[in-house]
Design an enzyme around this catalytic site. Sequence first.
Site: not given
Length: 719
Positions: A451, A516
């Site tokens: 990430d 997301d």
Amino acid sequence: MQNNYPDFVSLKGKNTSLTIALNRQAPQVIYWGKKLSDKTTEQMLTTLRIRQEVPASPMREAKRSLTTTTGEGFSGNPGLKLFGDQAQWAVVPKVTSIEMIGENKLVINNSDDYRKITVIHTVVIDPESDVLRFDSKVVNDGTEDIQLEWCTAATLPVPAHTDQILGFEGHWAGEFHEQRTQQFFGTYLRENRRGRTSHDCFPGIIMHTKTCDQQQGEAYGFHLGWSGNHRLLSEKMSDGRSFVQLGELLLPGEYTLKSGDSYQSPKLYATYSGSGLSGMSRQFHRYVRSNLMKYNAAEKVRPVHYNTWEGIYFDHDVETINGLADRAAELGVERFVLDDGWFIGRNDDTAGLGDWYVDEEAFPDGLGPVVDHVNSLGMEFGLWFEPEMINPNSNLYRAHPDWILSTAPNEDVGFRNQLVLDLTRPEVVEYLFERLDSLLKEYNIKYIKWDMNRDINQPGDQYGRPAIHRQTNALYALLDKVKQAHPTVEIESCSSGGARADYGVLERTDRVWTSDSNDALDRLKIQKGFSYFFPAELMGTHVGPRDCHITHRSLTMSMRASVVLFGHMGMEMDLRELTDDEKVELKAMVNLYKEHRHFIHSGDLYRLSLPDYAQGLGVVAKDKSEALFSYSLLRGHTAGLPDQFRFEGLDPEAIYKLHVVWPIRSGDFWPKSSIFNFETNLPKMDGQRFTGEALMLLGKQIPRLAPQSSLIYHLTRED
Ligand code: GLA
């Protein structure tokens, strides 16, 4: 100057040709588009390109060379901007030699002998996919420093009739949204200074004709494979000529070429399609599959994921996680990914980044008991990292407060309580590699979710110099090193969702976390945008919680599950909250995915042109033996009857058996109330046989659906 090369060189693919004129001051593309027959000579192309002299304009038209320059009299945006202390700014690199490597790779060497600057262009065609790859290299052959401001990977002309721009805009949890503009006199310019590929400025652009849609028409697609700053532009000059440039955006003073130094641009990928926007995407997908992806799908199917993030966030403990693993295994999950929250001090997003050691409070015996439990249930184990970041509240920061990028003494603007590690310092990269390597050695970790959750918007190194170019290459080198040391570990590219999706990072990663937002309605748009450049198997798609944590929209399991089939499927929710009915539906989707992933992940994509209240797509197996098509009704509309649904890409002469495989309950059909007792046309159609041509030319009516629901058809060819 040598002159032992031909005047022209042409590269040909299956359906496209590119012709470059060489024996000029600088190499220029004189034709790129539909494949030309051998009868068309390069001389003909040159003659047809002659234009009238325009009053009050240069008598000789300045060329749109691969790196256009002001020095050659070009008045549009230069493809190469540099300066030294004298005449370097007016550089005109002329062809000195070419090298043809095989039939598909062309290297063009150019030099400005007066200014002592070399430029090398590389052009490669992939004849199977018709995708071209361009890059440029600049070398300082002089003795004085040169400041490089901009070097496009290539300047590519687009014909005047492809005057529609399809670009992309977006934000966190809302990536890859289509942005449509008509080409205008002037410059459509997108610049990204976020230090990562970005949510809002995807490095891709499509130029197409007015009549081009998903199925037909001409389109030129462009994508820059680079995960740092970039600039892309489509310019229409006042004389009517248009061109596109993509390259790295360099910050002021970021790139100094000392004597002998060189600069290598990122790679630009471009393709021409005569069969609409879906045709263009199929070309890019084919290219990615055979040229960029390292993942061997024939050896290993893409496993169903469970990801803990929206299920438990930072609340990690062995019992909870093992309990979730039990439930995931029951649902048919094949890989369990432990997301953020497992390392020391990471109870929320204010602390811990940088300290890549297992948190002993949450995991008193390390990760072993969790990994072993997951493995004992037949699932692989995956782990979340965010290597490039550091929280000021971490042991690493307390030990090395100077290991960060910053524009000190300017104040940091703040970004999720974290700072960016300076990967241009070897000791930082060594630390990160040691941490990753030792955890990968200690535990049976098959997958890393890599990430990156902050813009690098204040990117000064320890000396205050701008560092995005070096930082991006250092990231690539670290990824390569991890891959080299652990070749079977897969890596997902995530950056607050889909802010690091590009072919540069894809050369060293295996999946992209698309967004997301797990809101199925948002996802339809996001995934559509993503699909222009990336094939289904790279697209992380998760069934999210009933009430979406980001949009707060509440959607049925049937709707939420329907949108994950056409990607790399997973789920991300608190599995303890599932009702029995939801479990049945979720399991049904897991089975559907497992049954069909072999061709979803290798087949041809057809995005459908539908009214704006609906969205549809299909994937047809390479040999056209089977297909899946989905229709999603986003909202109600005024027509009394549902749409006629026309299939695409089938074998027209073959007979196909049609099945509705989703939804699995009739509750999604409209109206729900039993007092109406309408019969949907579903039972009458299911299991019937039709020719491919009838399904494509006439199609079938969609059954009445409730808004916010989806239908999926499966077609099998009767051989
Ligand atoms: C980013 C990712 C999410 C999740 C969180 C964890 O936002 O995109 O999927 O991993 O970080 O902090």
